[in-house]
Design an enzyme around this catalytic site. Structure first.
Site, PDB file in Angstrom:
ATOM      1  N   GLY A  22       7.108   5.799   1.500  1.00  0.00           N
ATOM      2  CA  GLY A  22       9.064   6.698   1.264  1.00  0.00           C
ATOM      3  C   GLY A  22       9.900   6.269   2.148  1.00  0.00           C
ATOM      4  O   GLY A  22      10.974   7.228   2.175  1.00  0.00           O
ATOM      5  N   GLU A  69       2.125   2.182   3.022  1.00  0.00           N
ATOM      6  CA  GLU A  69       2.602   1.009   1.619  1.00  0.00           C
ATOM      7  C   GLU A  69       3.887   0.932   0.936  1.00  0.00           C
ATOM      8  O   GLU A  69       4.237   1.147   0.229  1.00  0.00           O
ATOM      9  CB  GLU A  69       1.292   1.280   0.537  1.00  0.00           C
ATOM     10  CG  GLU A  69       1.745   2.361   0.342  1.00  0.00           C
ATOM     11  CD  GLU A  69       0.443   2.860  -0.697  1.00  0.00           C
ATOM     12  OE1 GLU A  69      -0.469   2.878  -0.999  1.00  0.00           O
ATOM     13  OE2 GLU A  69       0.663   4.452  -1.527  1.00  0.00           O
ATOM     14  N   GLY A  77       7.064  -0.335  -0.122  1.00  0.00           N
ATOM     15  CA  GLY A  77       8.051  -1.316  -0.793  1.00  0.00           C
ATOM     16  C   GLY A  77       9.377  -1.821  -0.692  1.00  0.00           C
ATOM     17  O   GLY A  77       9.763  -2.977   0.398  1.00  0.00           O
ATOM     18  N   ARG A 107      18.853  -0.117 -12.020  1.00  0.00           N
ATOM     19  CA  ARG A 107      18.986   1.405 -10.932  1.00  0.00           C
ATOM     20  C   ARG A 107      20.265   2.644 -10.942  1.00  0.00           C
ATOM     21  O   ARG A 107      20.634   3.561 -11.185  1.00  0.00           O
ATOM     22  CB  ARG A 107      18.126   1.200  -9.635  1.00  0.00           C
ATOM     23  CG  ARG A 107      17.347   0.038  -9.182  1.00  0.00           C
ATOM     24  CD  ARG A 107      16.594   0.121  -7.995  1.00  0.00           C
ATOM     25  NE  ARG A 107      16.449   1.100  -6.834  1.00  0.00           N
ATOM     26  CZ  ARG A 107      17.470   2.025  -6.129  1.00  0.00           C
ATOM     27  NH1 ARG A 107      18.800   1.119  -6.184  1.00  0.00           N
ATOM     28  NH2 ARG A 107      16.518   2.682  -5.627  1.00  0.00           N
ATOM     29  N   TYR A 116      18.968   5.749 -12.083  1.00  0.00           N
ATOM     30  CA  TYR A 116      18.611   6.189 -10.989  1.00  0.00           C
ATOM     31  C   TYR A 116      19.753   7.299 -10.569  1.00  0.00           C
ATOM     32  O   TYR A 116      19.553   7.740  -9.475  1.00  0.00           O
ATOM     33  CB  TYR A 116      17.564   6.078  -9.809  1.00  0.00           C
ATOM     34  CG  TYR A 116      16.264   5.160 -10.338  1.00  0.00           C
ATOM     35  CD1 TYR A 116      15.160   6.079 -10.575  1.00  0.00           C
ATOM     36  CD2 TYR A 116      16.273   4.411 -10.181  1.00  0.00           C
ATOM     37  CE1 TYR A 116      14.305   5.792 -10.888  1.00  0.00           C
ATOM     38  CE2 TYR A 116      14.578   3.556 -10.427  1.00  0.00           C
ATOM     39  CZ  TYR A 116      14.128   4.248 -11.031  1.00  0.00           C
ATOM     40  OH  TYR A 116      12.116   4.459 -11.104  1.00  0.00           O
ATOM     41  N   CYS A 119      24.955  -3.157 -25.258  1.00  0.00           N
ATOM     42  CA  CYS A 119      26.048  -3.110 -26.084  1.00  0.00           C
ATOM     43  C   CYS A 119      25.504  -0.990 -26.195  1.00  0.00           C
ATOM     44  O   CYS A 119      25.373  -0.466 -27.416  1.00  0.00           O
ATOM     45  CB  CYS A 119      25.458  -3.161 -27.414  1.00  0.00           C
ATOM     46  SG  CYS A 119      26.469  -5.030 -27.844  1.00  0.00           S
ATOM     47  N   TYR A 144      13.116  -3.093  -6.919  1.00  0.00           N
ATOM     48  CA  TYR A 144      13.356  -1.939  -7.817  1.00  0.00           C
ATOM     49  C   TYR A 144      14.088  -3.331  -8.349  1.00  0.00           C
ATOM     50  O   TYR A 144      15.021  -2.330  -9.484  1.00  0.00           O
ATOM     51  CB  TYR A 144      13.161  -0.535  -7.637  1.00  0.00           C
ATOM     52  CG  TYR A 144      11.929  -0.650  -7.317  1.00  0.00           C
ATOM     53  CD1 TYR A 144      11.085  -0.192  -7.971  1.00  0.00           C
ATOM     54  CD2 TYR A 144      12.636   0.187  -6.188  1.00  0.00           C
ATOM     55  CE1 TYR A 144       9.562  -0.158  -6.808  1.00  0.00           C
ATOM     56  CE2 TYR A 144      10.802   0.752  -5.458  1.00  0.00           C
ATOM     57  CZ  TYR A 144       9.547   0.344  -5.482  1.00  0.00           C
ATOM     58  OH  TYR A 144       8.759   0.499  -5.101  1.00  0.00           O
TER      59      TYR A 144
HETATM   60  C1  PLP Z   1       5.870   2.495  -5.581  1.00  0.00           C
HETATM   61  C2  PLP Z   1       4.608   2.977  -5.042  1.00  0.00           C
HETATM   62  C3  PLP Z   1       5.164   2.862  -3.466  1.00  0.00           C
HETATM   63  C4  PLP Z   1       6.418   2.197  -2.554  1.00  0.00           C
HETATM   64  O1  PLP Z   1       6.970   2.876  -2.696  1.00  0.00           O
HETATM   65  P1  PLP Z   1       9.006   2.637  -1.538  1.00  0.00           P
HETATM   66  O2  PLP Z   1       9.063   3.902  -1.960  1.00  0.00           O
HETATM   67  O3  PLP Z   1       9.264   1.479  -2.502  1.00  0.00           O
HETATM   68  O4  PLP Z   1       8.922   1.964   0.294  1.00  0.00           O
HETATM   69  C5  PLP Z   1       4.123   2.596  -2.629  1.00  0.00           C
HETATM   70  N1  PLP Z   1       3.029   3.262  -2.225  1.00  0.00           N
HETATM   71  C6  PLP Z   1       2.362   3.904  -3.666  1.00  0.00           C
HETATM   72  C7  PLP Z   1       1.743   4.285  -4.418  1.00  0.00           C
HETATM   73  C8  PLP Z   1       3.571   3.628  -5.307  1.00  0.00           C
HETATM   74  O5  PLP Z   1       3.438   4.096  -5.996  1.00  0.00           O
END
Ligand code: PLP
Length: 412
Positions: free
Chosen positions: A218, A259, A261, A298, A302, A328, A356
């Site tokens: 996050g 974790e 992303g 996105r 979002y 379209c 994403y």
């Molecule tokens: C999507 C997700 C992440 C990665 O979130 P980011 O905002 O991209 O860092 C980590 N853990 C879980 C379980 C997720 O579903």
């Protein structure tokens, strides 16, 4: 990456095109590990769903990352990089017991987020250690679609149900080896994060054989100038100290996991699209690019902001544009944006397009998925070819039925 180099790549590989910079991925990875260098055992598992090209996964593996996966298929992608399955965690939401069993067979760390499957899995496989995803009921996240830790969220097992988890453990003899949370993308301030962490420590204390605590992700990255982003260094100082204290109290050096992303790959990517048409209406100047929400969803899904620049006319006079696609349906990338004067065939660059973006692309309107290029130490590598009509037809069975053309008789 310099504009001149990006223009060259658009010329060489065509548009639309995704381009990723391995140096930026590495610097983000090193920044995060640096912030937590006070913790003895740190493990970063890259969230594959952000950008899942196997060459990106390999880069992250070579940096020392593990992988965070949410589907059997992401696990399979991960394994093609040669990564040790022990360095993969599988964190699905609402999948079948059967899928979890298939992944467990591969030797991947399982993370379960509901009591029903936890109990069924424990009864059948008491010897496979399992991590549990806890919902700490902390409101976090930039918008309601990506905020996943609040009280009525579908994710995780409620902290109020920890006694149920313990009952399942007693009844099945299974072993809980990790505690996990993921409160949502775009956490605005670290106090929220730290409050949720306290809740996790509290839960972890209640289990005897914890090897790791996974704090999810996050981390916010800046999308536009002046955006606040997560203060990783400050979080590192405060959480590391608290974590080390927990290890002491717990009597064991456990592993601190994250974790991320978006944090690792968002800023490493750009999306390049060519302007097909500049359309002046009575109120607006539209720049139509050779793409749409089929390639970058996105902004439409979002309301995300992606900075857009005209790399074909860096020094041009700024004008106001609505940048839209060719789909379209309304597919606005940005309205009323100040961009250097746009001519037809210019290349526009969409920033922060690493996370994403490609991974959420589709074949809507039967358009091809874009090509992907990775830039490493000044050299460019094609890591995914643009699709062709064969890809669109692939897996479609061709049958040729003849429905009746007889008109229905009108009944009185
Ligand atoms: C999507 C997700 C992440 C990665 O979130 P980011 O905002 O991209 O860092 C980590 N853990 C879980 C379980 C997720 O579903």
């Amino acid at each position: 990456m310099e504009n001149a180099q990006l223009l060259e790549l658009a010329n060489k590989y065509g548009s639309p095109l995704y381009v990723y910079d391995t140096a930026k991925i590495a610097s983000q990875y090193n920044r995060l590990t640096g912030a937590f260098n006070g913790v003895k055992n740190l493990k970063l598992n890259y969230a594959v769903k952000a950008l899942s090209n196997i060459n990106i996964l390999k880069v992250l593996k070579n940096l020392g990352a593990g992988l965070d996966t949410v589907s059997h298929q992401e696990v399979q992608l991960g394994l093609t990089t040669g990564i040790d399955p022990k360095n993969i965690i599988y964190t699905p939401n609402g999948v079948s017991l059967q899928e979890i069993e298939e992944v467990a067979k591969l030797g991947v760390q399982i993370n379960i987020d509901n009591l029903s499957i936890l109990e069924q899995f424990g009864q059948k496989h008491p010897n496979i250690p399992v991590c549990v995803r806890i919902n700490p009921h902390i409101m976090a996240g930039g918008n309601s679609k990506i905020s996943v830790g609040h009280i009525d969220s579908k994710f995780g097992i409620s902290i109020h149900q920890v006694p149920h988890i313990q009952r399942v453990v007693e009844n099945t003899g299974m072993n809980i080896n990790g505690i996990h949370m993921h409160t949502g993308s775009d956490i605005l301030d670290i106090d929220t994060f730290l409050r949720a962490s306290e809740i996790l420590f509290d839960v972890a204390k209640q289990f005897k054989n914890i090897d790791f605590i996974d704090f999810g992700s996050g981390f916010k990255v800046p999308y536009k100038e002046g955006d606040i982003s997560t203060d990783i260094e400050q979080l590192g100082v405060q959480l590391s100290e608290r974590f080390n204290q927990f290890c002491k109290e717990y009597g064991k050096e456990i592993t601190l996991m994250f974790e991320p992303g978006k944090f690792l790959v968002s800023e490493a990517g750009v999306f390049l699209a060519k302007v097909n048409v500049v359309k002046q209406t009575t109120s607006t100047v539209f720049a139509h690019v050779d793409s749409g929400f089929n390639h970058l969803v996105r902004p439409m899904m979002y309301d995300s902001y992606h900075r857009i620049s005209n790399i074909s006319n860096e020094t041009g006079r700024d004008r106001y544009y609505s940048v839209v696609g060719y789909i379209c349906e309304t597919d606005t990338f940005g309205s009323n944006r100040r961009i250097a004067e746009i001519s037809e065939e210019d290349i526009l660059c969409f920033h922060n397009a690493g996370a994403y973006c490609f991974s959420m692309a589709s074949n809507y309107n039967s358009r091809y998925l874009p090509a992907e290029v990775m830039v490493h130490e000044g050299k460019d590598y094609l890591i995914r070819k643009r699709q062709t009509i064969q890809d669109i037809l692939h897996n479609q069975e061709i049958i040729d039925l003849k429905p009746s053309t007889k008109k229905a008789s009108v009944s009185a």
